[in-house]
Design a protein around this motif. Structure first.
Motif, PDB file in Angstrom:
ATOM      1  N   LYS A  95       0.797  -1.149   0.004  1.00 56.26           N
ATOM      2  CA  LYS A  95       0.053   0.112   0.057  1.00 56.26           C
ATOM      3  C   LYS A  95       0.922   1.447   0.021  1.00 56.26           C
ATOM      4  O   LYS A  95       1.819   1.102  -0.660  1.00 56.26           O
ATOM      5  CB  LYS A  95      -0.840   0.074   1.364  1.00 56.26           C
ATOM      6  CG  LYS A  95      -1.937  -1.154   1.330  1.00 56.26           C
ATOM      7  CD  LYS A  95      -2.677  -0.959   2.312  1.00 56.26           C
ATOM      8  CE  LYS A  95      -4.340  -1.046   2.328  1.00 56.26           C
ATOM      9  NZ  LYS A  95      -5.065  -1.022   3.523  1.00 56.26           N
ATOM     10  N   LYS A  96       0.615   2.095   0.757  1.00 59.33           N
ATOM     11  CA  LYS A  96       1.484   3.324   1.063  1.00 59.33           C
ATOM     12  C   LYS A  96       2.938   2.787   1.420  1.00 59.33           C
ATOM     13  O   LYS A  96       3.792   3.253   1.057  1.00 59.33           O
ATOM     14  CB  LYS A  96       0.977   4.343   1.941  1.00 59.33           C
ATOM     15  CG  LYS A  96       1.391   5.756   1.991  1.00 59.33           C
ATOM     16  CD  LYS A  96       0.702   6.556   2.941  1.00 59.33           C
ATOM     17  CE  LYS A  96       1.397   7.914   3.115  1.00 59.33           C
ATOM     18  NZ  LYS A  96       0.578   8.760   3.869  1.00 59.33           N
ATOM     19  N   GLY A  97       2.712   1.856   2.408  1.00 57.06           N
ATOM     20  CA  GLY A  97       3.934   1.235   2.955  1.00 57.06           C
ATOM     21  C   GLY A  97       3.886   0.027   2.569  1.00 57.06           C
ATOM     22  O   GLY A  97       3.098  -0.707   2.025  1.00 57.06           O
ATOM     23  N   PRO A  98       5.180  -0.971   2.923  1.00 54.83           N
ATOM     24  CA  PRO A  98       5.478  -2.223   2.632  1.00 54.83           C
ATOM     25  C   PRO A  98       4.333  -3.059   3.313  1.00 54.83           C
ATOM     26  O   PRO A  98       3.795  -2.795   4.319  1.00 54.83           O
ATOM     27  CB  PRO A  98       6.930  -2.413   3.040  1.00 54.83           C
ATOM     28  CG  PRO A  98       6.936  -1.471   4.203  1.00 54.83           C
ATOM     29  CD  PRO A  98       6.329  -0.233   3.507  1.00 54.83           C
ATOM     30  N   SER A  99       4.315  -4.301   2.569  1.00 56.57           N
ATOM     31  CA  SER A  99       3.279  -5.342   3.400  1.00 56.57           C
ATOM     32  C   SER A  99       4.281  -6.003   4.548  1.00 56.57           C
ATOM     33  O   SER A  99       5.129  -5.736   4.684  1.00 56.57           O
ATOM     34  CB  SER A  99       3.142  -6.414   2.233  1.00 56.57           C
ATOM     35  OG  SER A  99       4.234  -7.240   2.133  1.00 56.57           O
TER      36      SER A  99
ATOM     37  N   GLU B 294       6.515   3.606  -0.257  1.00 56.46           N
ATOM     38  CA  GLU B 294       6.780   2.821  -1.732  1.00 56.46           C
ATOM     39  C   GLU B 294       6.764   3.906  -2.745  1.00 56.46           C
ATOM     40  O   GLU B 294       7.652   3.373  -3.759  1.00 56.46           O
ATOM     41  CB  GLU B 294       5.623   1.866  -1.772  1.00 56.46           C
ATOM     42  CG  GLU B 294       5.597   0.714  -0.592  1.00 56.46           C
ATOM     43  CD  GLU B 294       6.765   0.035  -0.794  1.00 56.46           C
ATOM     44  OE1 GLU B 294       7.087  -0.685  -1.935  1.00 56.46           O
ATOM     45  OE2 GLU B 294       7.359  -0.442   0.053  1.00 56.46           O
ATOM     46  N   ASP B 295       6.462   5.111  -2.820  1.00 57.42           N
ATOM     47  CA  ASP B 295       6.505   5.903  -3.832  1.00 57.42           C
ATOM     48  C   ASP B 295       7.696   6.725  -3.964  1.00 57.42           C
ATOM     49  O   ASP B 295       7.999   7.455  -4.401  1.00 57.42           O
ATOM     50  CB  ASP B 295       5.366   6.878  -3.881  1.00 57.42           C
ATOM     51  CG  ASP B 295       5.203   7.946  -2.763  1.00 57.42           C
ATOM     52  OD1 ASP B 295       6.085   7.818  -1.899  1.00 57.42           O
ATOM     53  OD2 ASP B 295       4.066   8.440  -2.689  1.00 57.42           O
ATOM     54  N   GLY B 296       8.853   6.518  -2.783  1.00 59.91           N
ATOM     55  CA  GLY B 296       9.845   7.072  -2.894  1.00 59.91           C
ATOM     56  C   GLY B 296      10.006   8.436  -1.786  1.00 59.91           C
ATOM     57  O   GLY B 296      10.951   9.043  -1.350  1.00 59.91           O
ATOM     58  N   THR B 297       9.012   8.762  -1.349  1.00 60.94           N
ATOM     59  CA  THR B 297       8.755   9.791  -0.442  1.00 60.94           C
ATOM     60  C   THR B 297       9.145   9.342   0.953  1.00 60.94           C
ATOM     61  O   THR B 297       9.023   8.217   1.076  1.00 60.94           O
ATOM     62  CB  THR B 297       7.384  10.645  -0.416  1.00 60.94           C
ATOM     63  OG1 THR B 297       6.101   9.510   0.118  1.00 60.94           O
ATOM     64  CG2 THR B 297       7.002  11.066  -1.802  1.00 60.94           C
ATOM     65  N   GLU B 298       9.188  10.430   1.846  1.00 61.62           N
ATOM     66  CA  GLU B 298       9.456  10.168   3.073  1.00 61.62           C
ATOM     67  C   GLU B 298       8.549  10.802   4.078  1.00 61.62           C
ATOM     68  O   GLU B 298       8.052  11.888   3.886  1.00 61.62           O
ATOM     69  CB  GLU B 298      10.888  10.415   3.513  1.00 61.62           C
ATOM     70  CG  GLU B 298      12.022   9.756   3.154  1.00 61.62           C
ATOM     71  CD  GLU B 298      13.606  10.145   3.545  1.00 61.62           C
ATOM     72  OE1 GLU B 298      13.401  10.817   4.413  1.00 61.62           O
ATOM     73  OE2 GLU B 298      14.297   9.165   3.571  1.00 61.62           O
TER      74      GLU B 298
END
Length: 119
Positions: A56-60, A91-95
């Motif tokens: 999702k926005k973060g890893p599974s 996951e999109d590279g942002t922090e």
């Protein structure tokens, strides 16, 4: 001589069996309460960014478990991640700052982390 070969064969089999057990994955199934872990995750909106088996926005959680698998400090690092709010790469590279879990109870924290690492 027959006894010697049998003893040697038996010893070799035992060594292989002990080695296999030593390298077998550690089962955490008895080490956590799944319902309590999921309830804590739900209360803290963890499923907004994470799912068990999909990104999702973060890893599974499966990906997180694989990241820490076999690492002696894996549990410690995972607990630190949910209790201190460090910067995490999405996951999109942002922090962004990871959300801090709303419990100070170390048993609840460990239970959640054990459930995640068992995925």
């Amino acid at each position: 001589m027959i006894h010697h070969r049998f003893g040697s064969s038996l010893m070799s089999s035992m060594i292989v069996m002990v080695a296999a057990l030593a390298f077998a994955p550690v089962a955490l199934a008895a080490d956590f309460d799944e319902a309590a872990a999921k309830a804590l995750a739900k209360r803290n909106d963890c499923f907004k960014c994470h799912a068990v088996d999909k990104t999702k926005k973060g890893p599974s959680y499966k990906k997180i478990a694989a990241k820490y698998k076999g690492k002696p400090d894996g549990e410690e690092k995972a607990i630190k991640n949910i209790t201190t709010g460090p910067k995490v790469k999405l996951e999109d590279g942002t922090e962004e700052d990871h959300k801090i879990i709303d419990t100070k109870d170390s048993k609840e924290q460990k239970n959640l982390v054990h459930w995640i690492l068992a995925q």
